[in-house]
Design a protein around this motif. Structure first.
Motif, PDB file in Angstrom:
ATOM      1  N   ARG A  82       0.813  -1.222   0.000  1.00  0.00           N
ATOM      2  CA  ARG A  82       0.000   0.000   0.000  1.00  0.00           C
ATOM      3  C   ARG A  82       0.843   1.268   0.000  1.00  0.00           C
ATOM      4  N   ILE A  83       1.912   1.260   0.817  1.00  0.00           N
ATOM      5  CA  ILE A  83       2.625   2.530   0.990  1.00  0.00           C
ATOM      6  C   ILE A  83       3.780   2.743   0.013  1.00  0.00           C
ATOM      7  N   ALA A  84       4.285   1.671  -0.609  1.00  0.00           N
ATOM      8  CA  ALA A  84       5.466   1.818  -1.477  1.00  0.00           C
ATOM      9  C   ALA A  84       5.278   2.893  -2.545  1.00  0.00           C
ATOM     10  N   PRO A  85       4.144   2.907  -3.277  1.00  0.00           N
ATOM     11  CA  PRO A  85       4.022   3.898  -4.347  1.00  0.00           C
ATOM     12  C   PRO A  85       3.755   5.314  -3.842  1.00  0.00           C
ATOM     13  N   LYS A  86       3.475   5.442  -2.544  1.00  0.00           N
ATOM     14  CA  LYS A  86       3.143   6.775  -2.022  1.00  0.00           C
ATOM     15  C   LYS A  86       4.413   7.503  -1.599  1.00  0.00           C
ATOM     16  N   GLU A  87       4.323   8.816  -1.580  1.00  0.00           N
ATOM     17  CA  GLU A  87       5.484   9.629  -1.205  1.00  0.00           C
ATOM     18  C   GLU A  87       5.530   9.797   0.307  1.00  0.00           C
ATOM     19  N   LEU A 100       9.776  11.573  10.717  1.00  0.00           N
ATOM     20  CA  LEU A 100      10.326  10.369  10.106  1.00  0.00           C
ATOM     21  C   LEU A 100       9.307   9.248  10.022  1.00  0.00           C
ATOM     22  N   ALA A 101       8.358   9.281  10.936  1.00  0.00           N
ATOM     23  CA  ALA A 101       7.539   8.086  11.115  1.00  0.00           C
ATOM     24  C   ALA A 101       6.051   8.286  10.875  1.00  0.00           C
ATOM     25  N   PRO A 102       5.669   8.808   9.689  1.00  0.00           N
ATOM     26  CA  PRO A 102       4.229   8.821   9.424  1.00  0.00           C
ATOM     27  C   PRO A 102       3.719   7.380   9.401  1.00  0.00           C
ATOM     28  N   VAL A 103       4.594   6.476   8.958  1.00  0.00           N
ATOM     29  CA  VAL A 103       4.252   5.046   9.019  1.00  0.00           C
ATOM     30  C   VAL A 103       5.361   4.344   9.788  1.00  0.00           C
ATOM     31  N   ARG A 104       4.980   3.497  10.721  1.00  0.00           N
ATOM     32  CA  ARG A 104       5.970   2.725  11.483  1.00  0.00           C
ATOM     33  C   ARG A 104       5.773   1.246  11.206  1.00  0.00           C
ATOM     34  N   ILE A 105       6.902   0.577  11.092  1.00  0.00           N
ATOM     35  CA  ILE A 105       6.824  -0.858  10.840  1.00  0.00           C
ATOM     36  C   ILE A 105       7.699  -1.571  11.850  1.00  0.00           C
TER      37      ILE A 105
END
Ligand SMILES: Nc1ncnc2c1ncn2[C@@H]1O[C@H](COP(=O)(O)OP(=O)(O)OP(=O)(O)O)[C@@H](O)[C@H]1O
Length: 419
Positions: A111-116, A256-261
């Motif tokens: 989901r997130i790869a293509p997003k900036e 840095l972390a809008p998305v955390r994994i």
């Protein structure tokens, strides 16, 4: 729990936020494993309690009650609850994995790869943080632009500015030529910032400025230069602890972390071992006339090991086994005594697990040592128990007992054994 992996604590970025001053920023981690929950204390100050017992790691079923700070939590398993989507694929880019937790992760990455969007990856050494960053880059619109790796632990304080932002000719003694920094070099592409938690306070401020303004100024230069980079950062520790301790800027964390994994340790996803072995052996065997394979008992053995060095350690163990194997089949004997991180070389960074009580930590260290020692001994002695007991200066019965205890008894060590 919507995710297979979740955290509980006081910091607002936890999956479950507890407004309790006696609870730590990140107090504990929960993992859903079939019909129960695996709980792991995340280094909390006041501990996680099951009745009178302080627990570091425990498997809980429905109805179990644990206490954190002044809060009591009860496990309730709801089959009807909505869960996160799981990818139909068992790979993403260069990564493979068949466990639910990894397929859930792949769904997020797809989901997130293509997003900036920026990304913060947390995980122990060797869990694949850099591989995630590289795979994200390959699957993004930036794929044909540079992917630059910056290791925060390898940035010398005196040169950091020049390395990151570049310098103009004559900016300082030794600056004979103009130099482009990492950010400019990565323009249009992705920067993978490894070990972000090790950045010094001044560098944290400088990074924040670049991320906010999307521009850098070379050392000795006047004019800011626009840069367009996607930053993927990684850390082996939970930065929310660092924020609590005043060592990491909270505003930089949110940038840095809008998305955390959270990349789980390999010991928590043994279902991935078969597919990982297959993939890693295809790389290791590349160029051989016949493909490398591994037999079922070897895979079964590897699936039960703790892997402190995670996938990197598994890769190295397989590479070693492939080099020593007499044919193209890796058998249980080729991998016996491995998976404890003990034979790891220094650069493999497979430290001893120093968490929990002294007694438990010591037992784990001894287990690692004994397994590695005994396997090396038995291989050297081709399974001859008398020879091995002489060489180790151990009574035969004691050696046999130790081999049994470590699951190394009865293995056909290369040649015939006399046990
Ligand atoms: N899921 C996976 N599938 C295939 N290969 C993997 C996977 N995870 C890790 N690897 C491989 O394991 C090795 C270590 O991975 P990587 O360098 O990405 O780990 P890391 O978490 O960045 O480690 P460190 O924190 O020590 O830098 C690499 O060779 C990588 O390709």
């Amino acid at each position: 729990m919507a995710n297979a992996l979740a955290t509980v604590g006081r910091h607002p970025t936890n999956d479950m936020v507890l407004d309790d001053p006696r609870v730590s920023g990140v107090h504990l981690q929960l993992q859903r494993v079939d019909d129960h929950i695996r709980l792991r204390d995340a280094g909390s100050t006041n501990g996680t309690w099951l009745g009178q017992h302080r627990v570091m790691e425990i498997e809980l079923g429905a109805g179990a009650e644990i206490t954190v700070g002044s809060t009591v939590l009860q496990v309730d398993l709801d089959d009807a609850a909505t869960t996160s989507p799981v990818s139909v694929h068992d790979s993403f880019g260069m990564l493979v994995g068949r466990s639910t937790v990894m397929r859930e992760l792949f769904a997020t990455l797809e989901r997130i790869a293509p997003k900036e969007i920026g990304l913060l990856i947390q995980g122990e050494t060797g869990t694949g943080k850099e591989e995630v960053a590289r795979s994200i880059h390959i699957k993004s619109m930036r794929a044909n632009k540079p992917f630059i790796v910056i290791d925060a632990t390898a940035l010398p304080e005196t040169l950091a500015d020049s390395l990151l932002f570049g310098h103009e000719k004559g900016a300082f003694t030794g600056a004979a030529e103009r130099r482009v920094g990492f950010f400019e070099a990565a323009d249009g592409g992705t920067i993978f910032l490894d070990e972000i938690g090790e950045l010094s306070a001044p560098l944290q401020s400088k990074f924040l400025r670049v991320l906010e303004r999307h521009e850098v100024t070379r050392v000795g230069g006047q004019t800011p230069i626009k840069v367009n980079v996607r930053v993927v950062a990684a850390t082996h520790r939970d930065l929310r602890h660092e924020i609590e301790a005043g060592r990491f800027r909270e505003d930089l964390y949110y940038r840095l972390a809008p998305v955390r994994i959270l990349l789980p340790a390999l010991r928590d996803r043994p279902d991935d071992i078969p597919v990982l072995c297959e993939r890693l052996l295809s790389y290791i065997g590349d160029g051989r006339s016949s493909p490398l394979v591994i037999d079922a008992s070897a895979v079964q053995f590897l699936s039960s090991q703790p892997w402190p060095g995670n996938v990197r350690e598994l890769r190295n163990v397989l590479a070693r086994a492939a080099a020593l194997a007499t044919d193209n089949v890796i058998r249980r004997v080729d991998v016996a005594g491995e998976g404890f991180g003990f034979r790891g070389m220094r650069e493999e960074r497979t430290p001893l697990d120093l968490t929990g009580t002294f007694g438990a930590a010591k037992e784990r260290a001894i287990e690692r040592f004994e397994s590695a020692y005994l396997a090396a001994l038995m291989k050297r002695c081709a399974g001859n128990l008398s020879m091995a007991s002489r060489e180790a200066d151990l009574a035969r019965h004691h050696l046999r007992e130790l081999l049994r205890k470590r699951g190394l008894y009865g293995i056909p060590w290369d040649r015939e054994t006399d046990v």
